[in-house]
Design a protein around this motif. Structure first.
Motif, PDB file in Angstrom:
ATOM      1  N   ALA A 130      -8.185  10.598   6.855  1.00 23.74           N
ATOM      2  CA  ALA A 130      -9.567  10.117   6.922  1.00 23.74           C
ATOM      3  C   ALA A 130     -10.171  10.387   8.299  1.00 23.74           C
ATOM      4  CB  ALA A 130      -9.627   8.630   6.593  1.00 23.74           C
ATOM      5  N   LYS A 131      -9.397  10.197   9.349  1.00 21.70           N
ATOM      6  CA  LYS A 131      -9.887  10.463  10.701  1.00 21.70           C
ATOM      7  C   LYS A 131     -10.195  11.948  10.887  1.00 21.70           C
ATOM      8  CE  LYS A 131      -7.504   6.686  13.127  1.00 21.70           C
ATOM      9  NZ  LYS A 131      -6.434   6.374  14.121  1.00 21.70           N
ATOM     10  N   GLU A 132      -9.313  12.796  10.397  1.00 21.78           N
ATOM     11  CA  GLU A 132      -9.540  14.237  10.518  1.00 21.78           C
ATOM     12  C   GLU A 132     -10.758  14.666   9.703  1.00 21.78           C
ATOM     13  OE1 GLU A 132      -5.894  16.074   9.359  1.00 21.78           O
ATOM     14  OE2 GLU A 132      -4.737  15.101  10.952  1.00 21.78           O
ATOM     15  N   LEU A 164       0.821  -1.205   0.000  1.00 22.46           N
ATOM     16  CA  LEU A 164       0.000   0.000   0.000  1.00 22.46           C
ATOM     17  C   LEU A 164       0.861   1.263   0.000  1.00 22.46           C
ATOM     18  CD1 LEU A 164      -2.674  -1.060   2.640  1.00 22.46           C
ATOM     19  CD2 LEU A 164      -3.001  -0.889   0.164  1.00 22.46           C
ATOM     20  N   LEU A 165       0.365   2.271  -0.688  1.00 22.97           N
ATOM     21  CA  LEU A 165       1.039   3.559  -0.775  1.00 22.97           C
ATOM     22  C   LEU A 165       0.376   4.555   0.181  1.00 22.97           C
ATOM     23  CD1 LEU A 165       3.136   5.308  -2.464  1.00 22.97           C
ATOM     24  CD2 LEU A 165       1.174   5.924  -3.906  1.00 22.97           C
ATOM     25  N   ASN A 166       1.176   5.143   1.047  1.00 20.97           N
ATOM     26  CA  ASN A 166       0.724   6.241   1.925  1.00 20.97           C
ATOM     27  C   ASN A 166      -0.422   5.844   2.849  1.00 20.97           C
ATOM     28  OD1 ASN A 166       2.574   7.993   0.675  1.00 20.97           O
ATOM     29  ND2 ASN A 166       1.088   8.601  -0.878  1.00 20.97           N
ATOM     30  N   ALA A 167      -0.510   4.590   3.223  1.00 22.79           N
ATOM     31  CA  ALA A 167      -1.667   4.125   3.984  1.00 22.79           C
ATOM     32  C   ALA A 167      -1.806   4.825   5.335  1.00 22.79           C
ATOM     33  CB  ALA A 167      -1.599   2.614   4.186  1.00 22.79           C
ATOM     34  N   ASP A 168      -0.735   4.894   6.106  1.00 24.85           N
ATOM     35  CA  ASP A 168      -0.819   5.506   7.439  1.00 24.85           C
ATOM     36  C   ASP A 168      -1.239   6.966   7.346  1.00 24.85           C
ATOM     37  OD1 ASP A 168      -0.071   3.116   8.583  1.00 24.85           O
ATOM     38  OD2 ASP A 168       2.044   3.684   8.801  1.00 24.85           O
ATOM     39  N   HIS A 169      -0.734   7.664   6.349  1.00 23.94           N
ATOM     40  CA  HIS A 169      -1.054   9.090   6.191  1.00 23.94           C
ATOM     41  C   HIS A 169      -2.497   9.260   5.718  1.00 23.94           C
ATOM     42  CE1 HIS A 169       3.267   9.523   6.622  1.00 23.94           C
ATOM     43  NE2 HIS A 169       3.411   8.632   5.651  1.00 23.94           N
ATOM     44  N   ALA A 170      -2.952   8.353   4.863  1.00 19.39           N
ATOM     45  CA  ALA A 170      -4.338   8.405   4.397  1.00 19.39           C
ATOM     46  C   ALA A 170      -5.304   8.120   5.544  1.00 19.39           C
ATOM     47  CB  ALA A 170      -4.557   7.410   3.264  1.00 19.39           C
TER      48      ALA A 170
END
Length: 295
Positions: free
Chosen positions: A77-79, A67-73
């Motif tokens: 999404a939470k914000e 996966l690309l950029n999963a943690d940042h996505a």
């Protein structure tokens, strides 16, 4: 355009896409500013506007998950969900401007926190594949899978809320990537799936009536529309990341969404993947804006 007053949400993330070699970041992050510049918001009865700044674009690829950029996505999404959820108590029409299709994750989180909703998913692709089948690792190509609990647990079960949408309450309409290996995953679900050919053979009226009846029969709290503009014909909407021949006409799209956006159960709609950098004259976007004002 919309019968209700509108609450506008600008969520211009591009984390779900892999940037092209010539790009600093995918151009979809500029969509809210582009639509404002071309007059999309003018004449719209906007009650309030909310904006979550575009996150810094990264190329953080996880070799283990693919996966690309999963943690940042997930963080975005939470914000996004926090902002949207606070407004779901009122009856204003929620209009969300992306960004890429990964904005659906934050939208889904907010709706799941509020109640049980259906999803009318309009896209030129299914966006229902596992990461190992993705050529880019971009979450924007897996968003429907994520919100219906198919994929990596850290994405599909944010805050312990999986699934964000029940499969039976999802209609996926307009896919025209018909390679058997690509469509196989979604065919193995309870998602109500209509590829481009089936959309035309079944008829737009039958599909929307079926969807609305499903929402009523299950006494759902409402429904939401996801519109990836690449569901439109490549001839009229080439300003997208993943181009392919064919697609819906504006008339066909109008027949699908007009009964939905004016329905009292409709919570809102999100627009994704229109890339301003691929429409330097603004002609493509102006036609899209006219389409909405003619609904």
């Amino acid at each position: 355009m919309f019968k209700k007053e509108v609450e506008l949400f600008e969520f211009p993330t591009s984390l779900g896409l892999r940037k092209k070699r010539h790009e600093i970041s995918p151009g979809v992050k500029d969509l809210p500013d582009w639509l404002r510049t071309l007059g999309f918001y003018q004449g719209m009865n906007i009650y309030d506007t909310f904006h979550l700044a575009a996150p810094k674009y990264l190329m953080d690829f996880n070799e283990t998950t693919g996966l690309l950029n999963a943690d940042h996505a997930i963080q975005y999404a939470k914000e996004q969900a926090f902002i949207l959820h606070k407004q779901l108590h009122n009856d204003y029409f929620k209009l969300i401007i992306g960004g890429d299709c990964s904005v659906l994750i934050g939208t889904s989180l907010a709706l799941k926190q509020k109640g049980t909703y259906a999803l009318f998913f309009l896209d030129g692709h299914t966006d229902y594949i596992p990461s190992e089948c993705s050529q880019t690792g971009g979450i924007a190509g897996m968003d429907l899978a994520v919100v219906s609990e198919y994929g990596e647990e850290n994405l599909t079960n944010i805050s312990g809320l999986k699934p964000y949408f029940e499969e039976d309450y999802i209609y996926c309409v307009g896919n025209r990537e018909l390679t058997p290996s690509y469509v196989a995953p979604i065919l193995n679900t309870n998602i109500n799936y209509y590829d481009l050919n089936e959309t035309r053979s079944t008829g737009t009226t039958s599909i929307t009536q079926s969807f609305l009846q499903m929402a009523e029969d299950n006494a759902l709290d409402g429904f939401f529309i996801h519109l990836d503009v690449d569901v439109l014909s490549d001839e009229i909407m080439p300003a997208v990341d993943s181009r392919a021949e064919g697609g819906l006409t504006y008339r066909e799209l109008a027949r699908l969404i007009r009964p939905l956006i004016y329905h009292p159960r409709c919570t809102g709609l999100e627009i994704t993947t229109l890339d301003p950098s691929l429409d330097t004259t603004g002609e493509i976007t102006r036609r899209f804006i006219k389409f909405f004002y003619d609904l």
